[in-house]
Design an enzyme around this catalytic site. Structure first.
Site, PDB file in Angstrom:
ATOM      1  N   SER A 146      14.970  -6.577  -2.523  1.00 17.95           N
ATOM      2  CA  SER A 146      14.822  -8.084  -2.929  1.00 17.95           C
ATOM      3  C   SER A 146      13.629  -8.821  -1.664  1.00 17.95           C
ATOM      4  O   SER A 146      13.669 -10.002  -2.299  1.00 17.95           O
ATOM      5  CB  SER A 146      15.814  -8.335  -1.934  1.00 17.95           C
ATOM      6  OG  SER A 146      16.834  -7.869  -0.857  1.00 17.95           O
ATOM      7  N   HIS A 198      15.430 -11.048   3.236  1.00 13.19           N
ATOM      8  CA  HIS A 198      15.210 -12.177   1.879  1.00 13.19           C
ATOM      9  C   HIS A 198      14.538 -13.758   2.724  1.00 13.19           C
ATOM     10  O   HIS A 198      13.342 -13.962   1.889  1.00 13.19           O
ATOM     11  CB  HIS A 198      16.517 -12.398   1.960  1.00 13.19           C
ATOM     12  CG  HIS A 198      16.574 -12.220   0.678  1.00 13.19           C
ATOM     13  ND1 HIS A 198      18.285 -12.140   0.667  1.00 13.19           N
ATOM     14  CD2 HIS A 198      17.240 -10.923   0.610  1.00 13.19           C
ATOM     15  CE1 HIS A 198      18.982 -11.241  -0.126  1.00 13.19           C
ATOM     16  NE2 HIS A 198      18.150 -10.261   0.221  1.00 13.19           N
TER      17      HIS A 198
END
Length: 268
Positions: A144, A195
């Site tokens: 991610s 992230h």
């Protein structure tokens, strides 16, 4: 972090269904290879999750630097794999067609390593500034971070329009920040630092020195990573046809100049 349970993986089945619905021949090669590698490591992991996840404690203090390579390619469960790879499918199809397969492969490799490095710096900084040693043991796994970096690129090349984030229209240029906050609020167990590291790496490429450094390295090592003048797009019939490399995108004069400069390596 626990090992995922064995048995029927509904997320994996849905992912494969999505890939075949798009059509394997319609997916650019680097994007398809990235999907295949992540699926392969999900089915046949090199190491258990606790031995492949990335943290300051294991990577810096215990010198297990191989985790920088392992962590992006391993996922906690089939749904983690599904959401990441579906996102990779659409981002990869868009960006690889624009940038070319060689350069896109270069970006994927660079981003995979850099997001891990930036993640370690962020967790170390949090541990120091907040006087909380627990940040050093936070262990992250999954693709991610790289996807957030790719999203920054995607929004950079297509800055207009809006995207829906948990029911609210958000301008494209702010979408990655809105998703960063939304995902953390909806799923508190996700890695906020991982992230954020991806967003920072993406910004280093679009607004910082990273892109020029990558071009410089490509020149030094004579990598044939220039954007292609023409690409072949395969349909289910197996026949190929040539299409414009921009795929609906307008190249800025600076981008066109970089493309021409990188093409000189084709002659070497």
């Amino acid at each position: 972090m626990q090992r995922r349970s064995r048995g029927l993986h509904a997320g994996l089945i849905l992912l494969l269904s999505q890939i075949f619905q798009v059509g394997v021949n319609n997916i650019p090669p680097v994007t398809l290879a990235t999907l295949a590698v992540n699926i392969w490591f999900f089915l046949s992991p090199l190491k258990p999750l606790l031995s492949s996840c990335l943290s300051v404690e294991t990577c810096y203090q215990e010198r297990e630097w191989q985790r920088l390579l392992l962590s992006p390619l391993h996922h906690a469960d089939d749904w983690h794999l599904y959401f990441n790879m579906v996102s990779m499918l659409w981002k990869g199809m868009q960006l690889e067609r624009r940038l070319g397969s060689r350069w896109f492969a270069y970006i994927i490799t660079t981003f995979s390593l850099l997001t891990g490095v930036v993640y370690l710096f962020l967790e170390t900084a949090l541990a120091e500034f907040m006087d909380e040693p627990g940040f050093r043991s936070n262990c992250a796994v999954g693709f991610s971070g790289v996807l957030f970096a790719l999203k920054v690129l995607s929004n950079h090349y297509c800055p207009g329009g809006f995207v829906n984030v948990v029911g609210f229209p958000v301008p494209n240029r702010f979408a990655c920040w809105a998703e960063l906050v939304a995902i953390h609020l909806i799923s508190p167990g996700t890695s906020f630092a991982g992230h954020l590291a991806g967003i920072l790496v993406g910004l280093m490429y679009t607004h910082g020195p990273l892109k020029k450094l990558m071009e410089m390295c490509a020149g030094i090592f004579s990598f044939n990573t220039g954007y292609p003048r023409q690409q072949h797009y395969f349909h289910n019939s197996g026949n190929s046809r040539s299409v414009p490399p921009s795929y609906g995108f307008r190249l800025s004069p600076e981008e066109e100049m970089r493309r021409r400069r990188l093409h000189r390596f084709d002659q070497q």
